[in-house]
Design an enzyme around this catalytic site. Structure first.
Site, mmCIF file in Angstrom:
data_model
loop_
_atom_site.group_PDB
_atom_site.id
_atom_site.type_symbol
_atom_site.label_atom_id
_atom_site.label_comp_id
_atom_site.label_asym_id
_atom_site.label_seq_id
_atom_site.Cartn_x
_atom_site.Cartn_y
_atom_site.Cartn_z
ATOM 1 N N CYS A 156 0.844 -1.192 0.000
ATOM 2 C CA CYS A 156 0.000 0.000 0.000
ATOM 3 C C CYS A 156 0.879 1.241 0.000
ATOM 4 O O CYS A 156 1.422 1.632 1.035
ATOM 5 C CB CYS A 156 -0.915 -0.012 1.226
ATOM 6 S SG CYS A 156 -1.903 1.479 1.400
ATOM 7 N N CYS A 159 -0.189 4.026 2.288
ATOM 8 C CA CYS A 159 0.144 3.825 3.710
ATOM 9 C C CYS A 159 1.646 3.963 3.953
ATOM 10 O O CYS A 159 2.069 4.573 4.930
ATOM 11 C CB CYS A 159 -0.289 2.435 4.185
ATOM 12 S SG CYS A 159 -1.845 1.870 3.496
ATOM 13 N N ASP A 160 2.465 3.381 3.096
ATOM 14 C CA ASP A 160 3.883 3.174 3.447
ATOM 15 C C ASP A 160 4.890 4.006 2.653
ATOM 16 O O ASP A 160 6.078 4.002 2.990
ATOM 17 C CB ASP A 160 4.246 1.685 3.272
ATOM 18 C CG ASP A 160 3.517 0.810 4.278
ATOM 19 O OD1 ASP A 160 2.994 1.375 5.260
ATOM 20 O OD2 ASP A 160 3.460 -0.409 4.081
#
Ligand SMILES: Cc1cc2nc3c(=O)[nH]c(=O)nc-3n(C[C@H](O)[C@H](O)[C@H](O)COP(=O)(O)OP(=O)(O)OC[C@H]3O[C@@H](n4cnc5c(N)ncnc54)[C@H](O)[C@@H]3O)c2cc1C
Length: 330
Positions: A156, A159-160
């Protein structure tokens, strides 16, 4: 139009009283599995029908929580996906469902006229079940991938990506998710390698055009990632390129796998037929082949995987479940 995390600040956090935990001793009218848009909307409709409703999920918000900018949900303008999901949660919480929001359902079985849902070493009972378990990112199946997941292998970018600032990274997948991931990463990383096993990119033209504006992105077409390399952390990938299948290594500190989504339908295997993609088949009223088991959202074969579609399907599944419960005994 308000945007970002500031969306509706007064509403977010107005959670009301804490939710009652799911009760294994209780037989719910309906158990809803999943707390993404489909599951939360299903719970909303069931609770408003006055039905004893249990909500069981591995987390709230589902995929929506991973979207930094949603701008196609009717009525809310531009919004952070997690903020929109929080708004859904607060609205449902106010109606007082019993809930277990960190539970993984591992199996759904028949239990007399109803169902038994196994989760966290316990079994929960419902006369009807709404399956709304959505989708998860697909894995590559390459050697080393599983071992290095969370240690340089990520799924993701939203997200990261910030964890990979100033690092050389790879993205696997040339569809929309891959292109969006590469664009996000190109803003932070000195170099981004995009690997696509076809001879062309398959995402939207507008995304491809935007990607090409970044001089630090290198696109490798006809290139399959066959191994993720590294001991403690990712140090690169081994790729096979072109018709001859020549192998080479590319040094990377992170690799983002963006090759699509797989349905979370495992708990229902054995109970009902799945389509060839592993999705639960439903009719126009969200009924499955098993009476009393309804399904909604991305886990089903309904096309167009969007939050508003999932929420609408959740409403339909709940209304079908309520109808079904009304007409049966026991
Ligand atoms: C990065 C990204 C950006 C997106 N952007 C947009 C956008 O801008 N606009 C838009 O409309 N859509 C967008 N989408 C798609 C949208 O998020 C999905 O269509 C929608 O979230 C599907 O809702 P759902 O409730 O069916 O499933 P999900 O959102 O996948 O939710 C599934 C729920 O089930 C739970 N669950 C799964 N397995 C189990 C289990 N075994 N036991 C218990 N619980 C389980 C999960 O924890 C979660 O609560 C985006 C998706 C992604 C990934």
């Amino acid at each position: 139009v308000s945007g970002g995390a500031g969306f509706d600040a007064e509403f977010v956090g107005a959670a009301g009283p804490p939710l009652r935990p799911l009760d294994p001793g209780r037989r719910y009218d309906a158990l809803v599995l999943g707390a993404g848009p489909a599951g939360l909307c299903a719970a909303l409709y069931l609770l408003r029908k006055g039905l004893a409703t249990g909500l069981l999920a591995q987390g709230v918000g589902g995929q929506l929580s991973r979207s930094a900018a949603v701008e196609n949900y009717l009525g809310v303008g531009l919004v952070d996906g997690a903020a929109l999901a929080e708004r859904f949660r607060v609205q449902v919480a106010a109606l007082g469902p019993d809930a277990g929001l960190d539970l993984e359902a591992t199996a759904v079985e028949r239990d007399g006229a109803g169902f038994l849902v196994r989760a966290g070493g316990t079994a929960y009972r419902g006369r009807a079940v709404v399956a709304a378990t959505g989708k998860r990112p697909r894995t590559l199946g390459a050697a080393g991938e599983q071992r290095l997941a969370g240690r340089g292998v990520a799924y993701c970018a939203i997200c990261d990506a910030p964890l990979y600032r100033d690092r050389v990274v790879g993205v696997v997948g040339g569809g929309n998710t891959g292109l969006e991931s590469a664009i996000d990463l190109a803003k932070l990383a000195p170099r981004v390698h995009l690997f696509q096993d076809l001879d062309r990119l398959t995402g939207d033209v507008v995304l491809e055009r935007r990607l090409r504006e970044f001089p630090n992105v290198e696109v490798h077409l006809d290139t399959r990632v066959v191994e993720v390399l590294g001991e403690e952390r990712v140090r690169g990938v081994r790729v096979r390129t072109g018709p001859g299948g020549a192998e080479s290594e590319v040094a990377l500190e992170g690799v983002f796998v963006a090759i699509g989504l797989a349905p979370n339908s495992e708990p229902f295997r054995g109970l009902l037929p799945l389509d060839q993609r592993g999705q639960i088949e439903v009719d126009a009223a969200c009924r499955t082949a098993v009476p009393g088991l309804f399904a909604a959202g991305d886990v089903t074969n309904v096309p167009y995987k969007q939050a508003i579609v999932a929420a609408g399907e959740g409403a339909k599944a709940a209304l079908s479940a309520a109808d079904w419960l009304l007409r049966r005994e026991g």
